[in-house]
Design an enzyme around this catalytic site. Structure first.
Site, PDB file in Angstrom:
ATOM      1  CB  CYS A 109      51.480 -23.663  29.589  1.00 14.73           C
ATOM      2  SG  CYS A 109      51.269 -25.448  29.765  1.00 14.73           S
ATOM      3  CB  CYS A 118      50.715 -12.590  36.752  1.00 13.07           C
ATOM      4  SG  CYS A 118      52.059 -12.866  35.586  1.00 13.07           S
ATOM      5  CB  CYS A 136      58.338 -28.157  29.143  1.00  9.96           C
ATOM      6  SG  CYS A 136      57.769 -26.494  28.771  1.00  9.96           S
ATOM      7  CG  ASP A 149      40.081 -20.217  46.346  1.00  9.74           C
ATOM      8  OD1 ASP A 149      40.831 -20.745  47.185  1.00  9.74           O
ATOM      9  OD2 ASP A 149      40.385 -19.191  45.706  1.00  9.74           O
ATOM     10  CB  CYS A 208      53.218 -19.526  34.587  1.00 10.09           C
ATOM     11  SG  CYS A 208      51.743 -19.402  35.613  1.00 10.09           S
ATOM     12  CB  CYS A 259      55.573 -22.287  33.559  1.00  7.96           C
ATOM     13  SG  CYS A 259      56.172 -23.771  34.405  1.00  7.96           S
ATOM     14  CB  CYS A 291      53.423 -15.048  42.906  1.00  7.13           C
ATOM     15  SG  CYS A 291      52.112 -15.392  41.713  1.00  7.13           S
ATOM     16  CB  CYS A 317      58.064 -16.573  36.492  1.00  7.83           C
ATOM     17  SG  CYS A 317      57.423 -15.719  37.957  1.00  7.83           S
TER      18      CYS A 317
END
Length: 351
Positions: A247, A240, A190, A132, A243, A193, A213, A197
Protein backbone atom coordinates in the site's frame (compact mmCIF):
# COMPACT_ATOMS: atom_id res chain seq x y z
CA UNK A 1 -20.89 18.72 33.49
CA UNK A 2 -18.79 20.37 30.77
CA UNK A 3 -18.58 17.49 28.31
CA UNK A 4 -16.46 19.47 25.88
CA UNK A 5 -13.83 19.89 28.57
CA UNK A 6 -14.15 16.22 29.45
CA UNK A 7 -13.59 15.23 25.80
CA UNK A 8 -10.38 17.30 25.79
CA UNK A 9 -9.28 15.58 28.98
CA UNK A 10 -9.98 12.16 27.45
CA UNK A 11 -7.81 13.01 24.49
CA UNK A 12 -5.02 14.17 26.81
CA UNK A 13 -5.25 10.99 28.89
CA UNK A 14 -5.18 8.86 25.73
CA UNK A 15 -2.08 10.57 24.35
CA UNK A 16 -0.33 10.28 27.72
CA UNK A 17 -1.02 6.54 27.71
CA UNK A 18 0.49 6.08 24.27
CA UNK A 19 -2.49 6.29 21.96
CA UNK A 20 -1.86 8.27 18.80
CA UNK A 21 -5.37 9.60 18.17
CA UNK A 22 -8.95 9.34 19.40
CA UNK A 23 -12.32 10.22 17.94
CA UNK A 24 -15.84 10.20 19.35
CA UNK A 25 -18.93 9.13 17.47
CA UNK A 26 -22.54 8.25 18.14
CA UNK A 27 -23.82 4.67 18.37
CA UNK A 28 -25.68 4.57 15.05
CA UNK A 29 -24.04 2.02 12.75
CA UNK A 30 -26.88 1.81 10.27
CA UNK A 31 -24.61 2.62 7.34
CA UNK A 32 -22.56 -0.55 7.97
CA UNK A 33 -25.53 -2.86 8.47
CA UNK A 34 -26.27 -3.87 4.89
CA UNK A 35 -22.65 -4.59 3.94
CA UNK A 36 -22.05 -6.69 7.04
CA UNK A 37 -25.20 -8.75 6.58
CA UNK A 38 -24.35 -9.37 2.92
CA UNK A 39 -20.84 -10.49 3.90
CA UNK A 40 -22.33 -13.03 6.30
CA UNK A 41 -24.89 -14.25 3.74
CA UNK A 42 -22.09 -14.92 1.26
CA UNK A 43 -20.38 -17.06 3.94
CA UNK A 44 -17.18 -15.06 3.49
CA UNK A 45 -16.54 -15.44 7.24
CA UNK A 46 -15.83 -19.15 6.82
CA UNK A 47 -15.67 -21.02 10.11
CA UNK A 48 -15.65 -17.85 12.23
CA UNK A 49 -19.03 -18.65 13.74
CA UNK A 50 -18.74 -15.81 16.23
CA UNK A 51 -19.11 -13.37 13.34
CA UNK A 52 -22.72 -14.45 12.81
CA UNK A 53 -23.60 -14.67 16.48
CA UNK A 54 -24.95 -11.60 18.26
CA UNK A 55 -25.33 -9.73 14.97
CA UNK A 56 -27.89 -7.35 16.46
CA UNK A 57 -25.48 -6.43 19.28
CA UNK A 58 -22.71 -5.93 16.73
CA UNK A 59 -24.85 -3.59 14.66
CA UNK A 60 -26.53 -1.82 17.60
CA UNK A 61 -23.95 -0.96 20.31
CA UNK A 62 -26.69 0.03 22.77
CA UNK A 63 -27.76 -3.61 22.80
CA UNK A 64 -24.24 -4.70 23.70
CA UNK A 65 -23.99 -2.12 26.50
CA UNK A 66 -27.39 -0.68 27.40
CA UNK A 67 -27.41 3.08 27.57
CA UNK A 68 -24.56 3.59 25.10
CA UNK A 69 -24.86 6.92 23.31
CA UNK A 70 -21.22 7.57 22.39
CA UNK A 71 -18.22 5.49 21.38
CA UNK A 72 -14.66 6.63 21.91
CA UNK A 73 -12.46 5.11 19.21
CA UNK A 74 -8.72 5.04 19.88
CA UNK A 75 -5.81 4.35 17.53
CA UNK A 76 -2.32 3.12 18.43
CA UNK A 77 0.43 2.69 15.84
CA UNK A 78 2.37 -0.57 15.84
CA UNK A 79 4.79 -0.40 12.91
CA UNK A 80 8.20 -1.75 14.07
CA UNK A 81 11.40 0.19 13.37
CA UNK A 82 12.88 -2.25 10.86
CA UNK A 83 11.35 -3.43 7.57
CA UNK A 84 10.22 -7.06 7.33
CA UNK A 85 13.15 -9.38 6.69
CA UNK A 86 11.63 -12.82 6.30
CA UNK A 87 9.04 -12.49 3.55
CA UNK A 88 11.54 -12.56 0.70
CA UNK A 89 13.71 -15.24 2.32
CA UNK A 90 11.76 -18.50 1.91
CA UNK A 91 13.89 -20.40 4.42
CA UNK A 92 12.70 -18.00 7.13
CA UNK A 93 9.25 -18.03 8.74
CA UNK A 94 7.19 -14.89 8.22
CA UNK A 95 5.06 -13.73 11.15
CA UNK A 96 2.76 -10.78 10.66
CA UNK A 97 4.28 -7.57 12.01
CA UNK A 98 1.51 -6.99 14.54
CA UNK A 99 2.17 -10.34 16.24
CA UNK A 100 5.92 -10.25 16.94
CA UNK A 101 5.58 -8.32 20.21
CA UNK A 102 3.24 -8.34 23.18
CA UNK A 103 -0.40 -9.16 22.49
CA UNK A 104 -2.05 -5.89 21.51
CA UNK A 105 -5.31 -6.95 23.14
CA UNK A 106 -3.59 -6.85 26.52
CA UNK A 107 -1.73 -3.61 25.84
CA UNK A 108 -4.70 -1.59 24.57
CA UNK A 109 -7.29 -3.02 26.94
CA UNK A 110 -5.21 -2.12 29.99
CA UNK A 111 -4.77 1.45 28.78
CA UNK A 112 -8.43 1.86 27.77
CA UNK A 113 -9.52 0.56 31.16
CA UNK A 114 -7.42 3.29 32.79
CA UNK A 115 -9.15 5.93 30.65
CA UNK A 116 -12.57 4.47 31.50
CA UNK A 117 -11.72 4.71 35.20
CA UNK A 118 -10.64 8.35 34.81
CA UNK A 119 -13.90 9.16 33.02
CA UNK A 120 -15.91 7.49 35.77
CA UNK A 121 -14.04 9.38 38.47
CA UNK A 122 -14.52 12.68 36.65
CA UNK A 123 -18.15 12.36 35.53
CA UNK A 124 -19.69 9.12 36.72
CA UNK A 125 -21.65 7.13 34.17
CA UNK A 126 -21.11 3.69 32.68
CA UNK A 127 -18.16 2.86 30.45
CA UNK A 128 -16.85 -0.36 28.93
CA UNK A 129 -13.63 -0.91 27.01
CA UNK A 130 -13.26 -3.28 24.06
CA UNK A 131 -10.28 -4.46 22.02
CA UNK A 132 -11.42 -6.96 19.42
CA UNK A 133 -12.99 -8.89 22.29
CA UNK A 134 -16.74 -8.60 21.71
CA UNK A 135 -19.20 -8.13 18.83
CA UNK A 136 -17.97 -4.66 17.89
CA UNK A 137 -17.63 -3.23 14.37
CA UNK A 138 -14.42 -1.43 15.17
CA UNK A 139 -13.51 -0.27 11.66
CA UNK A 140 -16.86 1.36 10.80
CA UNK A 141 -16.78 2.96 14.26
CA UNK A 142 -13.27 4.31 13.65
CA UNK A 143 -14.36 5.64 10.25
CA UNK A 144 -17.35 7.43 11.81
CA UNK A 145 -15.10 8.82 14.55
CA UNK A 146 -12.83 10.44 11.96
CA UNK A 147 -9.84 8.13 12.38
CA UNK A 148 -9.62 7.23 8.70
CA UNK A 149 -11.41 5.28 6.01
CA UNK A 150 -11.80 1.59 5.22
CA UNK A 151 -9.46 0.66 2.37
CA UNK A 152 -10.06 -1.72 -0.49
CA UNK A 153 -8.32 -4.43 1.56
CA UNK A 154 -10.98 -3.83 4.29
CA UNK A 155 -8.43 -2.42 6.77
CA UNK A 156 -8.71 1.00 8.40
CA UNK A 157 -6.49 3.59 6.71
CA UNK A 158 -5.25 7.10 7.43
CA UNK A 159 -3.32 9.28 4.96
CA UNK A 160 -0.74 10.31 7.56
CA UNK A 161 -0.03 6.89 9.08
CA UNK A 162 -1.20 4.22 6.64
CA UNK A 163 -2.80 1.13 8.16
CA UNK A 164 -0.32 -0.14 10.74
CA UNK A 165 -2.41 0.67 13.79
CA UNK A 166 -4.60 -1.08 16.33
CA UNK A 167 -8.07 0.05 17.32
CA UNK A 168 -9.87 -0.02 20.65
CA UNK A 169 -13.16 1.40 21.89
CA UNK A 170 -14.86 2.68 25.01
CA UNK A 171 -18.66 2.57 25.03
CA UNK A 172 -20.15 5.25 27.27
CA UNK A 173 -23.54 6.60 28.29
CA UNK A 174 -22.19 10.15 28.56
CA UNK A 175 -23.26 12.59 25.78
CA UNK A 176 -19.75 13.58 24.77
CA UNK A 177 -19.35 15.93 21.79
CA UNK A 178 -18.96 14.04 18.54
CA UNK A 179 -15.70 14.55 16.67
CA UNK A 180 -16.33 16.95 13.81
CA UNK A 181 -13.95 15.28 11.38
CA UNK A 182 -14.30 12.95 8.44
CA UNK A 183 -11.44 11.45 6.44
CA UNK A 184 -12.47 10.86 2.85
CA UNK A 185 -11.47 7.60 1.20
CA UNK A 186 -8.26 8.13 -0.73
CA UNK A 187 -7.60 4.79 -2.40
CA UNK A 188 -8.61 6.23 -5.76
CA UNK A 189 -8.14 3.84 -8.66
CA UNK A 190 -5.30 1.96 -6.95
CA UNK A 191 -5.75 -1.83 -6.84
CA UNK A 192 -2.31 -2.76 -5.52
CA UNK A 193 -3.68 -4.60 -2.48
CA UNK A 194 -6.16 -6.56 -4.59
CA UNK A 195 -3.55 -7.55 -7.15
CA UNK A 196 -0.84 -8.56 -4.66
CA UNK A 197 -2.95 -10.87 -2.51
CA UNK A 198 -1.29 -14.32 -2.82
CA UNK A 199 -4.57 -16.23 -2.64
CA UNK A 200 -6.88 -13.71 -4.36
CA UNK A 201 -8.83 -13.29 -1.13
CA UNK A 202 -9.79 -9.67 -1.89
CA UNK A 203 -12.56 -10.46 -4.36
CA UNK A 204 -13.45 -6.81 -4.97
CA UNK A 205 -12.87 -3.36 -3.46
CA UNK A 206 -13.75 -3.70 0.21
CA UNK A 207 -14.77 -7.35 -0.20
CA UNK A 208 -12.72 -10.01 1.57
CA UNK A 209 -13.39 -13.71 1.26
CA UNK A 210 -11.81 -14.73 4.54
CA UNK A 211 -11.86 -18.39 3.53
CA UNK A 212 -8.96 -17.62 1.15
CA UNK A 213 -7.16 -15.10 3.37
CA UNK A 214 -3.82 -16.32 4.74
CA UNK A 215 -4.53 -14.64 8.08
CA UNK A 216 -7.71 -16.71 8.34
CA UNK A 217 -6.00 -19.90 7.14
CA UNK A 218 -3.13 -19.61 9.63
CA UNK A 219 -5.07 -18.32 12.63
CA UNK A 220 -8.84 -18.78 12.53
CA UNK A 221 -9.00 -22.09 10.67
CA UNK A 222 -8.65 -24.94 13.14
CA UNK A 223 -8.53 -27.87 10.73
CA UNK A 224 -6.76 -28.77 7.52
CA UNK A 225 -5.70 -26.00 5.15
CA UNK A 226 -7.13 -26.61 1.65
CA UNK A 227 -4.35 -28.19 -0.40
CA UNK A 228 -4.96 -25.90 -3.37
CA UNK A 229 -4.03 -22.88 -1.22
CA UNK A 230 -0.93 -24.26 0.52
CA UNK A 231 1.59 -23.57 -2.22
CA UNK A 232 0.28 -19.97 -2.42
CA UNK A 233 1.00 -19.30 1.25
CA UNK A 234 4.77 -19.23 0.86
CA UNK A 235 6.56 -18.89 4.20
CA UNK A 236 3.73 -17.08 6.03
CA UNK A 237 3.14 -18.97 9.28
CA UNK A 238 1.01 -16.46 11.20
CA UNK A 239 -0.98 -13.84 9.36
CA UNK A 240 -0.10 -12.00 6.17
CA UNK A 241 0.89 -8.39 5.52
CA UNK A 242 1.10 -8.34 1.73
CA UNK A 243 -1.82 -5.97 1.21
CA UNK A 244 -0.30 -3.54 3.72
CA UNK A 245 3.28 -3.82 2.53
CA UNK A 246 2.24 -2.90 -1.03
CA UNK A 247 0.00 0.00 0.00
CA UNK A 248 1.46 3.40 -0.99
CA UNK A 249 0.02 5.05 2.12
CA UNK A 250 2.17 2.87 4.37
CA UNK A 251 5.25 4.70 3.13
CA UNK A 252 4.23 7.27 5.74
CA UNK A 253 3.72 4.79 8.59
CA UNK A 254 5.48 6.12 11.71
CA UNK A 255 7.47 3.79 13.94
CA UNK A 256 5.59 2.76 17.07
CA UNK A 257 6.53 4.38 20.35
CA UNK A 258 5.09 1.47 22.35
CA UNK A 259 7.93 -0.68 23.67
CA UNK A 260 5.56 -3.59 24.26
CA UNK A 261 5.36 -3.97 20.47
CA UNK A 262 9.11 -4.52 20.09
CA UNK A 263 9.99 -7.82 18.41
CA UNK A 264 10.46 -10.72 20.81
CA UNK A 265 12.75 -13.75 20.41
CA UNK A 266 13.98 -12.42 17.03
CA UNK A 267 10.73 -13.66 15.50
CA UNK A 268 11.19 -11.37 12.54
CA UNK A 269 14.19 -13.42 11.38
CA UNK A 270 13.75 -17.01 12.61
CA UNK A 271 14.28 -19.90 10.22
CA UNK A 272 11.58 -22.49 9.66
CA UNK A 273 14.02 -25.14 10.89
CA UNK A 274 14.59 -23.25 14.15
CA UNK A 275 10.88 -22.96 14.85
CA UNK A 276 10.22 -26.59 13.96
CA UNK A 277 12.67 -27.50 16.72
CA UNK A 278 10.37 -26.02 19.38
CA UNK A 279 8.37 -28.55 21.35
CA UNK A 280 5.04 -27.63 22.85
CA UNK A 281 6.55 -26.50 26.14
CA UNK A 282 8.93 -24.16 24.32
CA UNK A 283 6.11 -22.85 22.13
CA UNK A 284 3.99 -22.02 25.16
CA UNK A 285 6.91 -20.47 27.04
CA UNK A 286 8.19 -18.31 24.19
CA UNK A 287 4.78 -17.10 23.03
CA UNK A 288 3.41 -16.26 26.48
CA UNK A 289 1.70 -12.88 26.43
CA UNK A 290 1.81 -12.69 22.63
CA UNK A 291 -0.89 -12.71 19.96
CA UNK A 292 0.74 -15.90 18.67
CA UNK A 293 -1.15 -17.68 21.42
CA UNK A 294 -4.30 -17.18 19.37
CA UNK A 295 -3.28 -20.48 17.80
CA UNK A 296 -2.38 -23.70 19.54
CA UNK A 297 0.69 -25.87 19.11
CA UNK A 298 -1.03 -28.07 16.55
CA UNK A 299 -1.93 -25.10 14.32
CA UNK A 300 1.60 -23.72 14.79
CA UNK A 301 3.08 -27.01 13.57
CA UNK A 302 0.60 -27.20 10.70
CA UNK A 303 1.53 -23.69 9.53
CA UNK A 304 5.27 -24.34 9.80
CA UNK A 305 4.84 -27.55 7.82
CA UNK A 306 3.20 -25.67 4.96
CA UNK A 307 5.99 -23.08 5.01
CA UNK A 308 8.55 -25.88 5.00
CA UNK A 309 6.90 -27.43 1.95
CA UNK A 310 7.28 -24.12 0.14
CA UNK A 311 10.92 -23.60 1.20
CA UNK A 312 14.11 -24.47 -0.70
CA UNK A 313 14.80 -28.15 0.09
CA UNK A 314 17.79 -29.13 2.20
CA UNK A 315 18.68 -32.05 4.45
CA UNK A 316 18.32 -30.05 7.67
CA UNK A 317 14.77 -29.04 6.84
CA UNK A 318 13.78 -32.55 5.81
CA UNK A 319 15.28 -33.99 9.00
CA UNK A 320 13.38 -31.42 11.08
CA UNK A 321 10.12 -32.43 9.44
CA UNK A 322 10.81 -36.15 9.91
CA UNK A 323 11.50 -35.53 13.59
CA UNK A 324 8.34 -33.45 13.93
CA UNK A 325 6.33 -36.14 12.15
CA UNK A 326 7.34 -38.70 14.78
CA UNK A 327 6.31 -36.28 17.53
CA UNK A 328 2.92 -35.66 15.93
CA UNK A 329 2.38 -39.38 15.36
CA UNK A 330 3.00 -39.98 19.06
CA UNK A 331 0.46 -37.25 19.81
CA UNK A 332 -1.99 -38.85 17.35
CA UNK A 333 -2.30 -35.50 15.58
CA UNK A 334 -3.47 -36.65 12.17
CA UNK A 335 -3.91 -33.12 10.83
CA UNK A 336 -0.27 -32.21 11.46
CA UNK A 337 0.98 -35.50 10.08
CA UNK A 338 -0.98 -34.89 6.89
CA UNK A 339 0.56 -31.44 6.41
CA UNK A 340 4.05 -32.73 7.21
CA UNK A 341 3.63 -35.50 4.64
CA UNK A 342 2.54 -32.92 2.06
CA UNK A 343 5.66 -30.88 2.80
CA UNK A 344 7.99 -33.88 2.67
CA UNK A 345 6.52 -34.96 -0.63
CA UNK A 346 7.17 -31.53 -2.15
CA UNK A 347 10.69 -31.31 -0.75
CA UNK A 348 11.67 -34.81 -1.84
CA UNK A 349 10.39 -34.15 -5.36
CA UNK A 350 12.82 -31.26 -5.81
CA UNK A 351 15.70 -32.34 -3.54
Amino acid sequence: MDFHALAKDIRTWALELGFDEIGITDADLGSATREYREWIVQRFHGEMGYMERNIEKRLAPAQLMPGTVRIISARMNYSPPSPPRALNQPSLAYISRYATGRDYHKVLRRKLAKIATKIRNAAGGSHRAFVDSAPVLEKPIAEKAGLGWIGKHTLAMHPEVGSYFFLGEIFTDLPLPITDRKVEAQCGSCKACINVCPTNAIVGPGQLDARKCISYLTIELKGSIPEALRSLMGNRVFGCDDCQLICPWNRFAPVTGERDFNVRHELDRKSIVDLLSWNEEQFLQKTAGMALRRINYSQWTRNLSVAAGNAPPNNQLIEALVCKRKEMLDREDEMCVEHIDWALCRLNETH
